[in-house]
Design an enzyme around this catalytic site. Structure first.
Site, PDB file in Angstrom:
ATOM      1  N   PHE A 128       6.120  -1.044   6.343  1.00  0.00           N
ATOM      2  CA  PHE A 128       4.733  -1.276   5.935  1.00  0.00           C
ATOM      3  C   PHE A 128       4.627  -2.634   5.265  1.00  0.00           C
ATOM      4  O   PHE A 128       5.375  -2.933   4.332  1.00  0.00           O
ATOM      5  CB  PHE A 128       4.236  -0.191   4.967  1.00  0.00           C
ATOM      6  CG  PHE A 128       2.785  -0.401   4.589  1.00  0.00           C
ATOM      7  CD1 PHE A 128       1.768  -0.017   5.448  1.00  0.00           C
ATOM      8  CD2 PHE A 128       2.442  -1.030   3.403  1.00  0.00           C
ATOM      9  CE1 PHE A 128       0.433  -0.247   5.129  1.00  0.00           C
ATOM     10  CE2 PHE A 128       1.114  -1.266   3.071  1.00  0.00           C
ATOM     11  CZ  PHE A 128       0.105  -0.868   3.943  1.00  0.00           C
ATOM     12  N   ASP A 213      10.303  -8.196   1.939  1.00  0.00           N
ATOM     13  CA  ASP A 213       9.041  -7.694   1.382  1.00  0.00           C
ATOM     14  C   ASP A 213       9.396  -6.821   0.183  1.00  0.00           C
ATOM     15  O   ASP A 213       9.756  -5.650   0.329  1.00  0.00           O
ATOM     16  CB  ASP A 213       8.279  -6.901   2.450  1.00  0.00           C
ATOM     17  CG  ASP A 213       6.959  -6.341   1.915  1.00  0.00           C
ATOM     18  OD1 ASP A 213       6.760  -6.327   0.682  1.00  0.00           O
ATOM     19  OD2 ASP A 213       6.131  -5.901   2.739  1.00  0.00           O
ATOM     20  N   LYS A 242       2.231  -5.630  -6.265  1.00  0.00           N
ATOM     21  CA  LYS A 242       2.146  -4.390  -7.047  1.00  0.00           C
ATOM     22  C   LYS A 242       2.427  -4.517  -8.553  1.00  0.00           C
ATOM     23  O   LYS A 242       1.510  -4.702  -9.329  1.00  0.00           O
ATOM     24  CB  LYS A 242       3.015  -3.325  -6.383  1.00  0.00           C
ATOM     25  CG  LYS A 242       2.418  -2.908  -5.021  1.00  0.00           C
ATOM     26  CD  LYS A 242       2.907  -1.574  -4.547  1.00  0.00           C
ATOM     27  CE  LYS A 242       2.034  -1.026  -3.427  1.00  0.00           C
ATOM     28  NZ  LYS A 242       2.418  -1.450  -2.077  1.00  0.00           N
TER      29      LYS A 242
HETATM   30  C1  LIG Z   1       1.728  -2.001  -0.913  1.00  0.00           C
HETATM   31  C2  LIG Z   1       2.569  -2.808   0.015  1.00  0.00           C
HETATM   32  C3  LIG Z   1       2.060  -3.902   0.722  1.00  0.00           C
HETATM   33  C4  LIG Z   1       0.598  -4.261   0.708  1.00  0.00           C
HETATM   34  O1  LIG Z   1       0.168  -4.666  -0.544  1.00  0.00           O
HETATM   35  P1  LIG Z   1      -1.423  -4.800  -0.809  1.00  0.00           P
HETATM   36  O2  LIG Z   1      -1.482  -5.352  -2.197  1.00  0.00           O
HETATM   37  O3  LIG Z   1      -1.997  -3.433  -0.670  1.00  0.00           O
HETATM   38  O4  LIG Z   1      -1.965  -5.732   0.207  1.00  0.00           O
HETATM   39  C5  LIG Z   1       2.925  -4.643   1.483  1.00  0.00           C
HETATM   40  N1  LIG Z   1       4.232  -4.337   1.569  1.00  0.00           N
HETATM   41  C6  LIG Z   1       4.768  -3.286   0.914  1.00  0.00           C
HETATM   42  C7  LIG Z   1       6.228  -3.004   1.031  1.00  0.00           C
HETATM   43  C8  LIG Z   1       3.953  -2.475   0.131  1.00  0.00           C
HETATM   44  O5  LIG Z   1       4.485  -1.406  -0.494  1.00  0.00           O
END
Ligand SMILES: *Cc1c(COP(=O)(O)O)cnc(C)c1O
Length: 390
Positions: A128, A213, A242
């Protein structure tokens, strides 16, 4: 529900009015133990006094100017992130998806520098990376993509935690790998301990960028400030969001080595990115994380919770796996269990269910031993009831 809000979320019928530490209170005054922290965001807990003070003070001094000018708060925050991460520089933005957009643009620039006309990035199944068009195209979940075609091109998908599948790729257009150190939305998938080391070696060998990521895993969540620090490697690119602002929106794309010089003046921008308010808050988050030794606490409490859950749920039919790293924990059941979220709310507990069958726990890193015991008791009782009713 409220028709004025676009119906993009299946919301629980509860609204919270205030919070303190790991606790939330709804509009009726009922108290809840928060074991998801706004999905890995409020690692310092709710209404953290230091964060509140930083917000208040900076808001009274200067909120926003523009990246047309130097921003001292931004320079200070970048300096601290670099010191903590070993990376070379930082681009600030406002969310995880936006941080990953910057990473994907760096990958394209890297490809073009190498004479690749249509650079591709290797991405994982069940990953994701966000909901913008490029990041949903990178995401390995058909549900996220369905209805939004045509997808952005330039992604090659392989199974997660499978180095051989990547080694087998012969496409000369590859410029980078984008991977979560622990898959979050994909079901708290922890890869082999040497996975990132092997990806690092492969990227070095092939001249690819290793892009991590760490939007969910970063800022202490897995037991180190950054998850790659478990492996003793440095990525070329690392994205954050986050927990960086503990709820105040801020994202970051950190780069190292040649990757740090690929975006130049005029090639990338965002209006709010790294404004004085966001940076004052994030700098305070980093300071609190260190003052309270929270990455270490996440490692220790995570280990304890894994053991406690394994003991409590031992022998209960329907529990398939209990796994995690630091305070990123997954309890996989043998059945879809999205209804557990509502059942947990009735018992005053906030949990998350992801990948259909996996209960995901992302508690604030400040959770005490006593609060952790309460989490195990409440969720343990809920699960034994849930799994014993046919
Ligand atoms: C939450 C998340 C995203 C997206 O972040 P947003 O601030 O909602 O755009 C991308 N990568 C990972 C691994 C995430 O957990």
């Amino acid at each position: 529900m409220n028709d004025c809000v676009m119906p993009t979320y299946a919301r629980q019928p509860v609204a919270f009015e205030k919070g303190a530490g790991v606790w939330l209170w709804d509009e009726n005054g009922k108290r809840y133990l928060d074991a998801i922290a706004g999905v890995a965001v409020c690692s310092l807990g709710h209404a953290n006094p230091a964060v509140q003070q930083a917000l208040f003070e900076q808001a009274g001094r200067l909120v926003h100017t523009s990246n047309i000018f130097r921003i001292r708060r931004q320079e200070q925050l970048a300096g601290e992130l670099i010191r903590l991460s070993g990376m070379d520089n930082v681009f600030f933005c406002n969310s995880g998806a936006e941080a990953n957009e910057a990473a994907l643009k760096i990958a394209r620039r890297h490809g073009h520098e190498k004479g690749i006309e249509r650079p591709a990035t290797i991405v994982m199944e069940n990953s994701f990376h966000g909901r913008t068009l490029a990041t949903l195209s990178a995401t390995g979940n058909p549900k996220v993509q369905a209805g939004f075609e045509p997808l952005v091109e330039g992604f090659i998908r392989v199974p997660h935690d499978n180095v051989a599948a990547i080694e087998a790729i012969t496409d000369p257009n590859v410029a980078a790998i984008l991977v979560e150190p622990v898959q979050g939305e994909g079901g708290v998938r922890v890869p082999a301990a040497d996975y990132l080391n092997r990806l690092r070696a492969l990227c070095d060998q092939r001249g690819w960028l290793l892009m991590l990521d760490e939007v969910q895993t970063g800022i202490g969540r897995t037991g180190r400030f950054f998850a790659y620090q478990h492996n003793g490697i440095l990525p070329d690119v690392c994205t954050l969001a986050k927990a960086l602002g503990n709820g105040f929106p801020i994202g970051a794309c950190m780069a190292h080595g040649t990757a740090a010089r690929l975006l130049t003046a005029g090639q990338h921008a965002t209006t709010y990115g790294g404004n004085p308010l966001a940076c004052a808050v994030a700098a305070t988050v980093l300071a609190e994380m260190q003052r309270l030794n929270l990455p270490q606490r996440a490692a220790q409490l995570g280990e304890q919770l894994l053991n406690d859950f394994r003991r409590r749920l031992h022998g209960i039919a329907g529990v398939v796996d209990i796994r995690g790293k630091g305070l990123m924990l997954g309890i996989e059941l043998d059945r879809p269990c999205a209804d557990l979220v509502g059942l947990a709310l009735e018992r005053g507990l906030l949990i998350n269910v992801t990948a259909d069958k996996t209960i995901r726990l992302l508690p604030p890193l400040i959770m005490s031993d006593e609060e952790a015991r309460q989490l195990v008791t409440t969720l343990g009782d809920l699960l034994s009831d849930y799994l014993s009713t046919p």
